[in-house]
Design a protein around this motif. Structure first.
Motif, short mmCIF file in Angstrom:
data_model
loop_
_atom_site.label_atom_id
_atom_site.label_comp_id
_atom_site.label_asym_id
_atom_site.label_seq_id
_atom_site.Cartn_x
_atom_site.Cartn_y
_atom_site.Cartn_z
N THR A 161 -5.04 5.87 1.67
CA THR A 161 -4.08 4.86 1.24
C THR A 161 -4.62 4.07 0.05
N LEU A 162 -3.80 3.88 -0.97
CA LEU A 162 -4.13 3.00 -2.08
C LEU A 162 -3.55 1.63 -1.77
N GLU A 163 -4.39 0.62 -1.76
CA GLU A 163 -3.95 -0.74 -1.44
C GLU A 163 -3.99 -1.61 -2.69
N PHE A 164 -3.00 -2.48 -2.80
CA PHE A 164 -2.89 -3.39 -3.94
C PHE A 164 -2.78 -4.82 -3.42
N GLU A 165 -3.75 -5.20 -2.60
CA GLU A 165 -3.70 -6.50 -1.95
C GLU A 165 -3.82 -7.63 -2.98
N HIS A 166 -3.24 -8.78 -2.62
CA HIS A 166 -3.30 -9.97 -3.47
C HIS A 166 -3.22 -11.20 -2.58
N LYS A 167 -3.30 -12.38 -3.20
CA LYS A 167 -3.30 -13.63 -2.45
C LYS A 167 -2.01 -14.42 -2.65
N GLY A 168 -0.92 -13.70 -2.84
CA GLY A 168 0.37 -14.37 -2.97
C GLY A 168 0.82 -14.49 -4.42
N HIS A 227 0.84 -1.20 0.00
CA HIS A 227 0.00 0.00 0.00
C HIS A 227 0.88 1.24 0.00
N ILE A 228 0.28 2.36 -0.42
CA ILE A 228 0.97 3.64 -0.43
C ILE A 228 -0.07 4.74 -0.32
N SER A 229 0.24 5.78 0.41
CA SER A 229 -0.71 6.89 0.54
C SER A 229 -0.70 7.71 -0.75
N VAL A 230 -1.82 8.32 -1.05
CA VAL A 230 -1.91 9.18 -2.23
C VAL A 230 -0.89 10.31 -2.13
N GLU A 290 -9.65 15.52 -1.65
CA GLU A 290 -9.93 15.15 -0.26
C GLU A 290 -9.03 13.99 0.19
N ASP A 291 -8.76 13.08 -0.74
CA ASP A 291 -7.90 11.92 -0.42
C ASP A 291 -6.49 12.37 -0.07
N ILE A 292 -6.02 13.44 -0.72
CA ILE A 292 -4.69 13.97 -0.40
C ILE A 292 -4.69 14.53 1.01
N ARG A 293 -5.71 15.33 1.33
CA ARG A 293 -5.80 15.95 2.65
C ARG A 293 -5.99 14.91 3.75
#
Length: 389
Positions: A372-379, A297-300, A365-368
């Motif tokens: 967080t942008l998440e890129f979850e996966h199952k391995g 994950h990473i914040s905008v 608003e997401d910047i303020r």
């Protein structure tokens, strides 16, 4: 009559093209080693050991050669000699906006008074970092083919590539005219002469800081490109040293650690949305560094800070246009989430990875709110690596 056997430029280019040209890799090498992730980026985060600086053309050689200048600040009449390199450090960041802060430099044997701002170049949008990553990948692949022998930073190896091969690999149609090559590839190449690479390397008990040219072009025509890179040679040498496992594996051998990812297709360079291309490079490096962990994950806010092009565009636009800029950067055809699908192998490597809807984009608003942008996966796909790399 004596026959003239001197080849024409075209014959010379054709001979080089046939015998010595390097292969353009199908995928771009993205550095994932800690401290060197931003080595091909203008972003300079705390803990970075390498980054790029965009300078005015008149001062590139001064920085590389460690030439001196004189600083005048305020009404104190205090003039002192320093290295021009020092002006690139954070210590002088505040002086960039101070109109009273002057420097005196020697130019053509004349002493010229100017401002610190004159050293910097902020024309980031005319720098094709995607193509620069391709050139890094070519040099890396050439070094690998020679088992990393004789990597000389002071006298880097010249690499020759075919312009037609380069155009084809990055997605341009074959048979581009001389004018089209000039207005695309060669124009981007010329812009690289304004870039200096800065690196930090641990040398025994101290850190060694260096300033090197990024791309030296020896010959560029519509047929061939001959170039070298002291900076990339240095980075590759450092990565090579980092990759060698100090602790033996269970079988007793040393082994190698991965320092780069190869999930981005080279043809991404053709994408017109350069901000989106940089987002893809940042996100892929993030996901690859997380490895088998399913929650990269990473914040905008942090993504914008790492993407110099996006940061620059927002900084020089009125706030009311930010939403439009973010929408173009992330959503729709050619946006970040579209390119993550079409121009990478993330879906092949990671099981059920969330690459977000191509209609999605972060808001102001997401910047303020530090979303967080998440890129979850199952391995990692168990079949990955079987003929993929």
């Amino acid at each position: 009559m004596i026959k003239n056997n001197i080849p024409t430029d075209e014959q010379f280019d054709n001979k080089i093209n046939q015998l010595d040209s390097c292969t353009i890799p199908e995928r771009i090498a993205i550095i994932t080693s800690q401290g060197y992730i931003n080595a091909i980026n203008f972003c300079n985060e705390t803990g970075d050991n390498a980054c790029l600086k965009l300078l005015s053309e008149d001062y590139v050689e001064d920085v590389i050669n460690d030439n001196k200048c004189y600083v005048k600040h305020g009404d104190f009449g205090n003039i002192r000699e320093i290295s021009i390199r020092e002006l690139l450090s954070d210590d002088y960041a505040e002086m960039l906006s101070d109109k009273d802060a002057k420097i005196i430099v020697k130019n053509n044997n004349q002493m010229i008074e100017t401002t610190i701002q004159c050293i910097y170049n902020t024309d980031f949008e005319n720098i094709n970092l995607g193509l620069l990553s391709v050139l890094f990948s070519v040099i890396l692949k050439d070094a690998e083919s020679k088992n990393f022998e004789n990597i000389d930073v002071d006298h880097p190896n010249n690499v020759v590539i075919s312009i037609s091969d380069l155009c084809e690999r990055i997605g341009y149609r074959s048979g581009l005219s001389k004018q089209q090559i000039e207005s695309t590839i060669l124009r981007d190449l010329r812009a690289y002469r304004n870039i200096v690479g800065i690196y930090v390397k641990n040398n025994g008990n101290r850190n060694e800081k260096g300033y090197l040219g990024v791309i030296n072009i020896n010959r560029s025509t519509e047929k061939i490109l001959s170039f070298n890179s002291p900076y990339f040679s240095c980075i590759i040498k450092i990565l090579r040293e980092m990759s060698i496992q100090k602790t033996p594996r269970p079988d007793g051998r040393g082994g190698m650690k991965a320092t780069c990812s190869y999930l981005i297709k080279t043809e991404i360079v053709k994408a017109r949305n350069r901000i989106a291309v940089e987002n893809v490079k940042i996100i892929v490096a993030l996901i690859e560094r997380a490895g088998r962990s399913g929650k990269p994950h990473i914040s905008v806010k942090l993504l914008i800070e790492r993407n110099t092009l996006l940061q620059y565009r927002l900084k020089h636009s009125k706030t009311k246009y930010w939403q439009q800029i973010l929408k173009r950067a992330f959503s729709g055809a050619g946006g970040t989430f579209d390119l993550l699908r079409r121009m990478t192998l993330l879906q092949e490597k990671y099981i059920d990875i969330n690459l977000h809807s191509i209609e999605e984009y972060p808001s102001t608003e997401d910047i303020r709110n530090n979303r967080t942008l998440e890129f979850e996966h199952k391995g990692i796909n168990p079949d990955w690596g079987k003929g993929n790399v």
